[in-house]
Design a protein around this motif. Sequence first.
Motif, PDB file in Angstrom:
ATOM      1  N   ASP A  21      21.050 -49.105  14.815  1.00  0.00           N
ATOM      2  CA  ASP A  21      21.808 -50.409  14.262  1.00  0.00           C
ATOM      3  C   ASP A  21      23.369 -49.576  13.606  1.00  0.00           C
ATOM      4  O   ASP A  21      23.898 -49.639  12.217  1.00  0.00           O
ATOM      5  CB  ASP A  21      21.247 -50.187  12.007  1.00  0.00           C
ATOM      6  N   ARG A  22      23.114 -48.427  13.815  1.00  0.00           N
ATOM      7  CA  ARG A  22      24.484 -47.798  13.815  1.00  0.00           C
ATOM      8  C   ARG A  22      24.863 -46.990  15.079  1.00  0.00           C
ATOM      9  O   ARG A  22      24.919 -46.572  16.072  1.00  0.00           O
ATOM     10  CB  ARG A  22      24.660 -46.520  12.965  1.00  0.00           C
ATOM     11  N   PRO A  23      26.603 -46.932  14.768  1.00  0.00           N
ATOM     12  CA  PRO A  23      26.760 -46.022  16.279  1.00  0.00           C
ATOM     13  C   PRO A  23      27.084 -44.626  16.229  1.00  0.00           C
ATOM     14  O   PRO A  23      26.062 -44.322  15.556  1.00  0.00           O
ATOM     15  CB  PRO A  23      28.405 -46.020  15.471  1.00  0.00           C
ATOM     16  N   LYS A  24      26.844 -43.757  16.657  1.00  0.00           N
ATOM     17  CA  LYS A  24      25.928 -42.431  17.683  1.00  0.00           C
ATOM     18  C   LYS A  24      26.450 -41.632  16.165  1.00  0.00           C
ATOM     19  O   LYS A  24      25.934 -40.290  15.935  1.00  0.00           O
ATOM     20  CB  LYS A  24      26.938 -41.667  18.924  1.00  0.00           C
ATOM     21  N   CYS A  25      28.141 -41.433  16.579  1.00  0.00           N
ATOM     22  CA  CYS A  25      28.804 -40.807  15.456  1.00  0.00           C
ATOM     23  C   CYS A  25      28.201 -40.296  13.717  1.00  0.00           C
ATOM     24  O   CYS A  25      27.667 -39.728  13.136  1.00  0.00           O
ATOM     25  CB  CYS A  25      30.461 -40.720  15.244  1.00  0.00           C
ATOM     26  N   LEU A  26      27.002 -41.630  13.302  1.00  0.00           N
ATOM     27  CA  LEU A  26      26.949 -41.809  11.729  1.00  0.00           C
ATOM     28  C   LEU A  26      25.303 -41.656  12.305  1.00  0.00           C
ATOM     29  O   LEU A  26      24.441 -42.032  11.641  1.00  0.00           O
ATOM     30  CB  LEU A  26      26.447 -43.271  12.080  1.00  0.00           C
ATOM     31  N   VAL A  27      24.749 -41.237  12.936  1.00  0.00           N
ATOM     32  CA  VAL A  27      23.678 -40.540  13.526  1.00  0.00           C
ATOM     33  C   VAL A  27      23.597 -38.976  12.205  1.00  0.00           C
ATOM     34  O   VAL A  27      24.156 -38.296  12.421  1.00  0.00           O
ATOM     35  CB  VAL A  27      23.073 -39.883  14.845  1.00  0.00           C
ATOM     36  N   PRO A  28      22.401 -39.065  11.730  1.00  0.00           N
ATOM     37  CA  PRO A  28      22.247 -38.168  11.071  1.00  0.00           C
ATOM     38  C   PRO A  28      21.468 -36.399  11.305  1.00  0.00           C
ATOM     39  O   PRO A  28      20.884 -36.906  12.175  1.00  0.00           O
ATOM     40  CB  PRO A  28      21.570 -38.974   9.526  1.00  0.00           C
ATOM     41  N   ILE A  29      22.165 -35.523  10.538  1.00  0.00           N
ATOM     42  CA  ILE A  29      21.521 -34.634  10.828  1.00  0.00           C
ATOM     43  C   ILE A  29      21.371 -33.932   9.129  1.00  0.00           C
ATOM     44  O   ILE A  29      21.875 -33.361   8.993  1.00  0.00           O
ATOM     45  CB  ILE A  29      22.240 -33.767  11.944  1.00  0.00           C
ATOM     46  N   MET A  30      20.567 -33.486   9.904  1.00  0.00           N
ATOM     47  CA  MET A  30      19.804 -32.209   8.302  1.00  0.00           C
ATOM     48  C   MET A  30      20.090 -33.214   7.489  1.00  0.00           C
ATOM     49  O   MET A  30      21.386 -32.842   6.498  1.00  0.00           O
ATOM     50  CB  MET A  30      20.274 -31.100   8.622  1.00  0.00           C
ATOM     51  N   GLY A  31      20.318 -34.724   7.012  1.00  0.00           N
ATOM     52  CA  GLY A  31      20.487 -35.417   6.105  1.00  0.00           C
ATOM     53  C   GLY A  31      22.194 -35.820   5.897  1.00  0.00           C
ATOM     54  O   GLY A  31      22.209 -36.830   4.768  1.00  0.00           O
ATOM     55  N   GLU A  32      22.903 -35.851   7.109  1.00  0.00           N
ATOM     56  CA  GLU A  32      23.997 -36.179   7.080  1.00  0.00           C
ATOM     57  C   GLU A  32      24.725 -37.055   8.121  1.00  0.00           C
ATOM     58  O   GLU A  32      24.533 -35.991   9.374  1.00  0.00           O
ATOM     59  CB  GLU A  32      24.869 -34.739   6.120  1.00  0.00           C
ATOM     60  N   SER A  33      26.053 -37.795   8.593  1.00  0.00           N
ATOM     61  CA  SER A  33      25.910 -38.128   9.669  1.00  0.00           C
ATOM     62  C   SER A  33      27.019 -36.943  10.330  1.00  0.00           C
ATOM     63  O   SER A  33      27.742 -35.933  10.141  1.00  0.00           O
ATOM     64  CB  SER A  33      26.866 -39.358   9.639  1.00  0.00           C
ATOM     65  N   LEU A  34      26.827 -36.714  11.383  1.00  0.00           N
ATOM     66  CA  LEU A  34      27.627 -36.319  12.280  1.00  0.00           C
ATOM     67  C   LEU A  34      29.139 -37.052  12.238  1.00  0.00           C
ATOM     68  O   LEU A  34      30.086 -35.713  11.569  1.00  0.00           O
ATOM     69  CB  LEU A  34      28.264 -36.762  13.853  1.00  0.00           C
ATOM     70  N   LEU A  35      29.488 -37.553  11.986  1.00  0.00           N
ATOM     71  CA  LEU A  35      31.212 -38.092  11.819  1.00  0.00           C
ATOM     72  C   LEU A  35      31.271 -37.064  10.266  1.00  0.00           C
ATOM     73  O   LEU A  35      32.527 -36.893   9.719  1.00  0.00           O
ATOM     74  CB  LEU A  35      31.430 -39.288  11.635  1.00  0.00           C
ATOM     75  N   GLU A  36      30.314 -37.587   9.483  1.00  0.00           N
ATOM     76  CA  GLU A  36      30.811 -36.695   8.052  1.00  0.00           C
ATOM     77  C   GLU A  36      31.229 -35.529   7.817  1.00  0.00           C
ATOM     78  O   GLU A  36      31.744 -34.756   7.359  1.00  0.00           O
ATOM     79  CB  GLU A  36      29.669 -37.265   6.563  1.00  0.00           C
ATOM     80  N   ARG A  37      30.111 -34.766   8.346  1.00  0.00           N
ATOM     81  CA  ARG A  37      30.235 -33.963   8.641  1.00  0.00           C
ATOM     82  C   ARG A  37      31.002 -32.707   9.366  1.00  0.00           C
ATOM     83  O   ARG A  37      32.441 -32.102   9.198  1.00  0.00           O
ATOM     84  CB  ARG A  37      28.944 -33.124   9.353  1.00  0.00           C
TER      85      ARG A  37
END
Length: 261
Positions: A21-37
């Motif tokens: 339900d999401r593109p790869k860049c929006l997968v969360p790592i430690m509670g925050e998406s890759l893109l946001e980080r």
Amino acid sequence: MTKVLILAAGQGTRLRPITNDRPKCLVPIMGESLLERQVRVLKRQGINDIHIATGYLSEKIEQMGFDTSFNSRFDSTNMVESLFSALAFIKACNEDLIIAYGDIIYQDNNLQTLLDCDDEIGLMIDRQWRALWSLRLEDPLQDAETLMMDEQGYVTELGKKPDSYDRIQGQYTGLIKIRADKIASFIEFYQSLDRSATYDGKDFDNMYMTTFLQSLIDANWKVKAALVDNGWLEVDSVDDLNTYEACAKSGELDAFIKLEE
């Protein structure tokens, strides 16, 4: 000034069911998406002009307010096609351009090392890659790619299948910088490539990014290694995520990257 193009068109099949339900860049790592980080690190360095090349579930990224370009053939092409789906953005770039994979995160100092590189093309290269690969994989050599440099630190070979660790002086991390005065030539080089040829066994539409970079090197472009020692992560699979999450809980992840909460 510097602009950034993040490549985030892929489906992330090895991260399913998270990417259902999401593109790869929006997968969360430690509670925050890759893109946001990744975006937070860029903005801390004063880089605010951030463009996203989208494809799979593009609306999820568009809803976040980013300027985007759409690779309509995301399900049948590779990353180079996603890169040049943002051709209008690239053409309009009069500043240095950073190209970043959407499935990586990195520390501020790693980004700064690349920003400080003033060669035609800079690639962020991890000298200590083997420690990270050993964390993720039983046999690091199986998933690694060749990377060789000359005495001045220019990359001479990358992206091949290595038969020994002797052919690996570092690993390419998915972070590229194109100097402002070379952007027009960068586009021209891409447009001059033979669409009917094969590239490392792939047709033009599915050419690997490392193959494209090697083609530039073979055409005498100066591609400099911006050398770092860890300080980044690639998230390619559910196993990667599980490993990183477990290491974060035990405190072991700090040896590889310092993540801000």
